[in-house]
Design an enzyme around this catalytic site. Structure first.
Site, mmCIF file in Angstrom:
data_model
loop_
_atom_site.group_PDB
_atom_site.id
_atom_site.type_symbol
_atom_site.label_atom_id
_atom_site.label_comp_id
_atom_site.label_asym_id
_atom_site.label_seq_id
_atom_site.Cartn_x
_atom_site.Cartn_y
_atom_site.Cartn_z
ATOM 1 N N ASP A 20 -8.563 0.219 0.496
ATOM 2 C CA ASP A 20 -9.103 1.577 0.691
ATOM 3 C C ASP A 20 -9.117 2.398 -0.602
ATOM 4 O OD1 ASP A 20 -9.232 0.810 3.306
ATOM 5 O OD2 ASP A 20 -7.778 2.262 4.068
ATOM 6 N N GLY A 22 1.869 3.374 2.380
ATOM 7 C CA GLY A 22 2.914 3.481 3.389
ATOM 8 C C GLY A 22 4.159 2.750 2.940
ATOM 9 N N SER A 23 3.963 1.545 2.423
ATOM 10 C CA SER A 23 5.133 0.746 2.116
ATOM 11 C C SER A 23 5.699 1.035 0.745
ATOM 12 C CB SER A 23 4.798 -0.724 2.285
ATOM 13 O OG SER A 23 4.294 -0.851 3.598
ATOM 14 N N GLY A 82 0.818 -1.211 0.000
ATOM 15 C CA GLY A 82 0.000 0.000 0.000
ATOM 16 C C GLY A 82 0.851 1.261 0.000
#
Ligand code: F6P
Length: 364
Positions: free
Chosen positions: A142, A119-120, A117
């Site tokens: 999401d 963040g990563s 996602g």
């Protein structure tokens, strides 16, 4: 022999296995490529002994419709924040990114495909800046990445949330109730908005638009006559009252990157009672049901497209990029672009216009 390593990180998401299978099947058409997978995101490569598995066609046969990830995943720790227990029993984190990149080199791994996602994908970008040959594949239920029209797993989550609304509508109607459904959606309310439109909910509360409880009450009362009526509310886990903050708690899991959201539906229930709502209210939190189980066909197709494209980007040595869907094409963007702007619901988004046209109340 050249080697590409697949990593699945962050929260699981329907379609991860279809991406893995697609990378392997595409790579098997090239004579000199082997695919391996790191178990539990980057942890497999960081652990001693290393936990890396060979992924050949036999290993991925028939996994395209299975939920979860055969490689396992985590949204804790990682190369930049590896958890280490100190002598006094407390935990700290250390940066092992340079060591990990060296280890990837020793193991003869030429490139990494990181399915993760927003963040990563930041981790992907940071590793790329340190010299790792890496390609990202966007993954989030999401749908909060703006560099792609859609992410796989999102439509499955919408389907599950819509089926929940359908079921709650009949029970709400039978009991003359206010029925609240809390769905996932940390910063972006796409799941709630789509499920509200598809399921015919009357109120939809999103992280992007803090709600005023008086407006919510007004809509509820407009649906009840002489105490009879019913109303369905879909609320994102990241939604909040104009006068308050999100309902969240800190996790006690070492290295966990997020605040744990859950419970805004029950808070809304309390707020409605305080505001004078006398109707019967029930709340359901859908939670991780939205991430589990069989991906719908749309997500399997998108995931397969992403997997094939990711391997082709590796072949073309287009590192520092992320696969992207721009209708009707599967293309790519730089990781930098991928992480720059989140995909949030805006007031004038086409689906918001439709929802407002349908008379759905957003508590604004
Ligand atoms: O990012 C996707 C998501 O599903 C969020 O909506 C949710 O807040 C989060 O993952 C929860 O993840 P977990 O419980 O696995 O930490």
């Amino acid at each position: 022999m050249k080697r590409v390593m697949i990593v699945t990180g962050g929260g699981d998401c329907p379609g991860l296995n279809a991406v893995i299978r697609a990378v392997v099947n595409r790579a098997s058409q090239e004579k000199d490529w082997e695919v391996v997978g790191s178990i539990e995101a980057f942890n497999g490569i960081l652990r001693e002994p290393t936990e890396i598995v060979v992924l050949d066609e036999a290993a991925v046969r028939g996994i395209h419709y299975q939920g979860g990830t055969i490689l396992q995943t985590t949204n804790k720790g990682g190369p930049f924040e590896w958890p280490v227990k100190q002598k006094d029993g407390s935990w700290t984190t250390v940066d092992r990114s340079d060591e990990m990149i060296r280890k990837i080199g020793y193991l003869g791994i030429d490139a990494v495909i990181n399915i993760d996602g927003d963040g990563s994908q930041r981790i992907s970008q940071a590793l790329y800046e340190k010299g790792l040959n890496i390609v990202g594949v966007p993954k989030t239920i999401d749908n909060d990445l703006s560099a792609t029209d859609s992410t796989f797993g999102f439509q499955t989550a919408v389907q599950i949330a819509t089926e929940a609304v359908d079921k709650l509508v009949t029970t709400a109607a039978s009991h003359n109730r206010v029925q609240i459904l809390e769905v996932m959606g940390r910063d972006a309310g796409w799941i709630a908005l789509n499920a509200a439109v598809a399921g015919g909910a009357e109120i939809c509360l999103l992280p992007e638009f803090p709600y005023n409880i008086n407006n919510v009450m007004e809509k509820i009362e407009s649906r009840f006559r002489k105490g009879r009526g019913f109303i369905n509310i879909v609320i994102s886990e990241g939604a909040r009252n104009v006068n308050g903050d999100c309902v969240a708690r800190e996790s006690n899991e070492v290295g966990y990157r997020n605040r744990m959201l859950s419970g805004v539906g029950f808070q809304l229930e309390k707020e409605l009672i305080s505001a004078g709502c006398e109707h019967s209210i029930r709340t359901t939190v859908l939670g991780h049901l939205q991430r589990g189980g069989v991906p719908i066909a749309y997500d399997r197709v998108l995931a397969s497209q992403f997997g094939v494209k990711a391997f082709e980007l590796v072949l073309e040595e287009k590192f520092g990029t992320m696969v992207s869907y721009r209708h009707p094409n599967i293309t790519y963007v730089t990781l930098q672009e991928a992480i720059s702007t989140p995909n949030l619901v805006t007031y004038d988004t086409a689906l918001m216009k439709t929802a407002r046209g349908l008379g759905i109340c957003f508590g604004m």
